[in-house]
Design a protein around this motif. Structure first.
Motif, PDB file in Angstrom:
ATOM      1  N   ASP A   1       0.845  -1.199   0.000  1.00  0.00           N
ATOM      2  CA  ASP A   1       0.000   0.000   0.000  1.00  0.00           C
ATOM      3  C   ASP A   1       0.878   1.245   0.000  1.00  0.00           C
ATOM      4  O   ASP A   1       2.006   1.225   0.492  1.00  0.00           O
ATOM      5  N   VAL A   2       0.340   2.327  -0.546  1.00  0.00           N
ATOM      6  CA  VAL A   2       1.062   3.595  -0.636  1.00  0.00           C
ATOM      7  C   VAL A   2       0.067   4.730  -0.423  1.00  0.00           C
ATOM      8  O   VAL A   2      -1.104   4.618  -0.792  1.00  0.00           O
ATOM      9  N   ASP A   3       0.527   5.794   0.216  1.00  0.00           N
ATOM     10  CA  ASP A   3      -0.276   6.997   0.368  1.00  0.00           C
ATOM     11  C   ASP A   3       0.645   8.199   0.297  1.00  0.00           C
ATOM     12  O   ASP A   3       1.829   8.101   0.620  1.00  0.00           O
ATOM     13  N   VAL A   4       0.101   9.331  -0.129  1.00  0.00           N
ATOM     14  CA  VAL A   4       0.896  10.536  -0.331  1.00  0.00           C
ATOM     15  C   VAL A   4       0.204  11.697   0.362  1.00  0.00           C
ATOM     16  O   VAL A   4      -0.988  11.921   0.162  1.00  0.00           O
ATOM     17  N   ARG A   5       0.956  12.424   1.186  1.00  0.00           N
ATOM     18  CA  ARG A   5       0.402  13.599   1.859  1.00  0.00           C
ATOM     19  C   ARG A   5       0.679  14.813   0.987  1.00  0.00           C
ATOM     20  O   ARG A   5       1.827  15.125   0.683  1.00  0.00           O
ATOM     21  N   ASN A   6      -0.374  15.523   0.601  1.00  0.00           N
ATOM     22  CA  ASN A   6      -0.245  16.656  -0.316  1.00  0.00           C
ATOM     23  C   ASN A   6       0.577  17.799   0.264  1.00  0.00           C
ATOM     24  O   ASN A   6       1.373  18.418  -0.435  1.00  0.00           O
ATOM     25  N   ARG A   7       0.359  18.133   1.523  1.00  0.00           N
ATOM     26  CA  ARG A   7       0.949  19.329   2.128  1.00  0.00           C
ATOM     27  C   ARG A   7       2.464  19.370   1.997  1.00  0.00           C
ATOM     28  O   ARG A   7       3.039  20.392   1.669  1.00  0.00           O
ATOM     29  N   ASP A   8       3.133  18.240   2.265  1.00  0.00           N
ATOM     30  CA  ASP A   8       4.593  18.250   2.250  1.00  0.00           C
ATOM     31  C   ASP A   8       5.204  17.139   1.398  1.00  0.00           C
ATOM     32  O   ASP A   8       6.409  16.962   1.383  1.00  0.00           O
ATOM     33  N   GLY A   9       4.382  16.393   0.677  1.00  0.00           N
ATOM     34  CA  GLY A   9       4.892  15.373  -0.228  1.00  0.00           C
ATOM     35  C   GLY A   9       5.392  14.106   0.436  1.00  0.00           C
ATOM     36  O   GLY A   9       6.057  13.302  -0.206  1.00  0.00           O
ATOM     37  N   LEU A  10       5.072  13.906   1.717  1.00  0.00           N
ATOM     38  CA  LEU A  10       5.511  12.694   2.400  1.00  0.00           C
ATOM     39  C   LEU A  10       4.851  11.478   1.753  1.00  0.00           C
ATOM     40  O   LEU A  10       3.645  11.457   1.526  1.00  0.00           O
TER      41      LEU A  10
END
Length: 160
Positions: free
Chosen positions: A100-109
């Motif tokens: 699984d993968v997820d991406v946080r928009n605010r800081d690109g984590l």
């Protein structure tokens, strides 16, 4: 974009514009495809135009650029699984590695979970943050900045 969920199947990229503008009633053919290794398959992916972040089991985290959907290319990768590789017909180890993968928009984590090695957190030099509005898309993510919400939202409080 779709994945078939079996080995030797690439992620397929479709151009929906002809259906959206009424030129055709159905989209039947992919305009592009991408795979890290044709012998393996990709489990989950997150799109942050023009990048697609892929949890690709034995191939780990893969990132490809689909700015040109006819010729997507690998922009980055990290192998989270260094164990035994399964053969194309070997089902014993086909579910090892990044699932699984997820991406946080605010800081690109970038967060990746691996079935064997656990949680991995990444940064990609070319990807500092993402705001969909810059691409004509909503600024949504399953890992929002929950304290402040999306940019432009009003702050809310709970009554105590």
């Amino acid at each position: 974009m779709t994945s078939a969920g079996y080995r030797a199947s690439p992620l397929r990229i479709y151009d929906l514009r002809p259906a959206l503008d009424g030129t055709v009633s159905q989209i039947r053919t992919a305009v592009g495809a991408w795979t890290a290794d044709w012998r393996n398959y990709s489990e989950n992916h997150q799109l942050r135009w023009p990048y697609v972040f892929v949890a690709s089991f034995e191939d780990g985290l893969q990132v490809f650029n689909m700015m040109n959907p006819f010729e997507p290319y690998t922009a980055g990768f990290y192998d989270t699984w260094d164990g035994q590789r399964a053969g194309v017909s070997d089902e014993r180890t086909h579910r090892t590695g990044a699932w699984d993968v997820d991406v946080r928009n605010r800081d690109g984590l970038i967060a990746v979970t691996d079935a064997i090695t656990g949680l991995w957190l990444f940064r990609m030099e070319e990807f500092k943050h993402w705001d969909g509005r810059g691409w004509g898309l909503p600024n949504v993510s399953s890992v929002q900045d929950w304290e402040r919400g999306p940019t432009g939202s009003t702050e809310w409080t709970t009554d105590e």
